[in-house]
Design a protein around this motif. Structure first.
Motif, PDB file in Angstrom:
ATOM      1  N   HIS A  88      35.939  61.760  44.064  1.00  0.00           N
ATOM      2  CA  HIS A  88      35.760  61.398  45.473  1.00  0.00           C
ATOM      3  C   HIS A  88      36.383  60.038  45.685  1.00  0.00           C
ATOM      4  O   HIS A  88      36.364  59.222  44.781  1.00  0.00           O
ATOM      5  N   GLY A 110      43.018  54.810  34.949  1.00  0.00           N
ATOM      6  CA  GLY A 110      42.958  53.997  33.741  1.00  0.00           C
ATOM      7  C   GLY A 110      44.137  53.041  33.600  1.00  0.00           C
ATOM      8  O   GLY A 110      44.169  52.201  32.706  1.00  0.00           O
ATOM      9  N   ILE A 120      36.052  50.375  39.577  1.00  0.00           N
ATOM     10  CA  ILE A 120      36.246  51.799  39.269  1.00  0.00           C
ATOM     11  C   ILE A 120      37.280  51.991  38.175  1.00  0.00           C
ATOM     12  O   ILE A 120      38.351  51.377  38.217  1.00  0.00           O
TER      13      ILE A 120
HETATM   14  P1  IMP Z   1      43.257  52.956  38.137  1.00  0.00           P
HETATM   15  O1  IMP Z   1      44.344  52.045  37.703  1.00  0.00           O
HETATM   16  O2  IMP Z   1      43.791  54.261  38.697  1.00  0.00           O
HETATM   17  O3  IMP Z   1      42.186  53.214  37.115  1.00  0.00           O
HETATM   18  O4  IMP Z   1      42.695  52.320  39.427  1.00  0.00           O
HETATM   19  C1  IMP Z   1      41.633  51.569  39.536  1.00  0.00           C
HETATM   20  C2  IMP Z   1      41.680  50.892  40.889  1.00  0.00           C
HETATM   21  O5  IMP Z   1      42.024  51.809  41.933  1.00  0.00           O
HETATM   22  C3  IMP Z   1      40.315  50.396  41.213  1.00  0.00           C
HETATM   23  O6  IMP Z   1      40.181  49.075  40.776  1.00  0.00           O
HETATM   24  C4  IMP Z   1      40.309  50.489  42.721  1.00  0.00           C
HETATM   25  O7  IMP Z   1      40.880  49.347  43.268  1.00  0.00           O
HETATM   26  C5  IMP Z   1      41.209  51.625  43.052  1.00  0.00           C
HETATM   27  N1  IMP Z   1      40.418  52.844  43.305  1.00  0.00           N
HETATM   28  C6  IMP Z   1      40.392  53.979  42.572  1.00  0.00           C
HETATM   29  N2  IMP Z   1      39.564  54.875  43.098  1.00  0.00           N
HETATM   30  C7  IMP Z   1      39.019  54.289  44.188  1.00  0.00           C
HETATM   31  C8  IMP Z   1      38.051  54.720  45.164  1.00  0.00           C
HETATM   32  O8  IMP Z   1      37.490  55.826  45.137  1.00  0.00           O
HETATM   33  N3  IMP Z   1      37.746  53.813  46.140  1.00  0.00           N
HETATM   34  C9  IMP Z   1      38.304  52.593  46.225  1.00  0.00           C
HETATM   35  N4  IMP Z   1      39.206  52.148  45.332  1.00  0.00           N
HETATM   36  C10 IMP Z   1      39.578  53.000  44.338  1.00  0.00           C
END
Ligand code: IMP
Ligand code: MG
Length: 181
Positions: free
Chosen positions: A153, A107, A103
């Motif tokens: 979500h 970022g 996901i």
């Molecule tokens: P970012 O650094 O906020 O882009 O986070 C990405 C990481 O957060 C992903 O690799 C997931 O491990 C976790 N993450 C973000 N949203 C979700 C979700 O809806 N379900 C499960 N893991 C999530």
């Protein structure tokens, strides 16, 4: 944690929808790297299932590697600071790299990993993410290959977890209460 049975969760993407979209991404990657070799770098653990299916729909020569990161703090969502737990095993210098993530949310994780990968001097670097939540972005980063864009979500299944659970669900489901309780 109070375990919510998967049967109580709404299915966002079925196994068939996932399989069809992953096959399309694989075909796109195969066309883009025709005649080349590519290194698929999965972000543990969430991207493990996506990488394994994506790899099987890629027709060009491909090798695998994995990186692991963690965000500081115990929150379900990433807290902001990203820490490297495991770097690649083999040098990617001069190679075509595709970072494979479950996901793209705020970022922060992928911008951290993109910087890290660029330090390894690949010939090219692209990002494949199964899901993208553009509304949640805190830093500017876009993926080159996106499975599905979704609203804000909290989702589980097909590798993605809530407190390490549900990764083995074959489909993608919405966590009731948005995973924040
Ligand atoms: P970012 O650094 O906020 O882009 O986070 C990405 C990481 O957060 C992903 O690799 C997931 O491990 C976790 N993450 C973000 N949203 C979700 C979700 O809806 N379900 C499960 N893991 C999530
Ligand atoms: Mg993850």
């Amino acid at each position: 944690m109070i375990y919510t049975p998967a049967s109580k969760m709404e299915v966002l993407f079925s196994t068939q929808q996932i399989a069809e979209r992953v096959a399309e991404l694989g075909a796109q990657i195969s066309a883009d790297y025709a005649g080349e070799s590519v290194v698929l770098i999965g972000v543990l653990k969430g991207a493990a299932l996506f990488l394994s299916d994506l790899a099987r729909s890629i027709q060009v020569d491909a090798t695998f590697d994995f990186v692991a990161v963690s965000s500081y703090g115990k929150g379900v969502r990433s807290s902001g600071a990203v820490k490297l737990i495991k770097d690649v095993d083999n040098s990617v210098e001069g190679k075509h790299v595709v970072l494979v993530e479950d996901i793209l949310d705020t970022g922060l994780t992928l911008s951290f990993l993109r910087k890290l990968m660029l330090q390894h001097r690949p010939q090219s670097l692209r990002i494949a993410t199964l899901l993208d939540k553009p509304e949640r972005r805190k830093v500017e980063i876009e993926a080159d290959y996106i499975g599905f864009r979704i609203p804000d979500h909290f989702v589980v299944g097909y590798g993605m977890d809530y407190a390490e659970h549900y990764r083995n669900l074959p489909d993608i489901r919405v966590m009731p209460g948005d995973g924040t309780e």
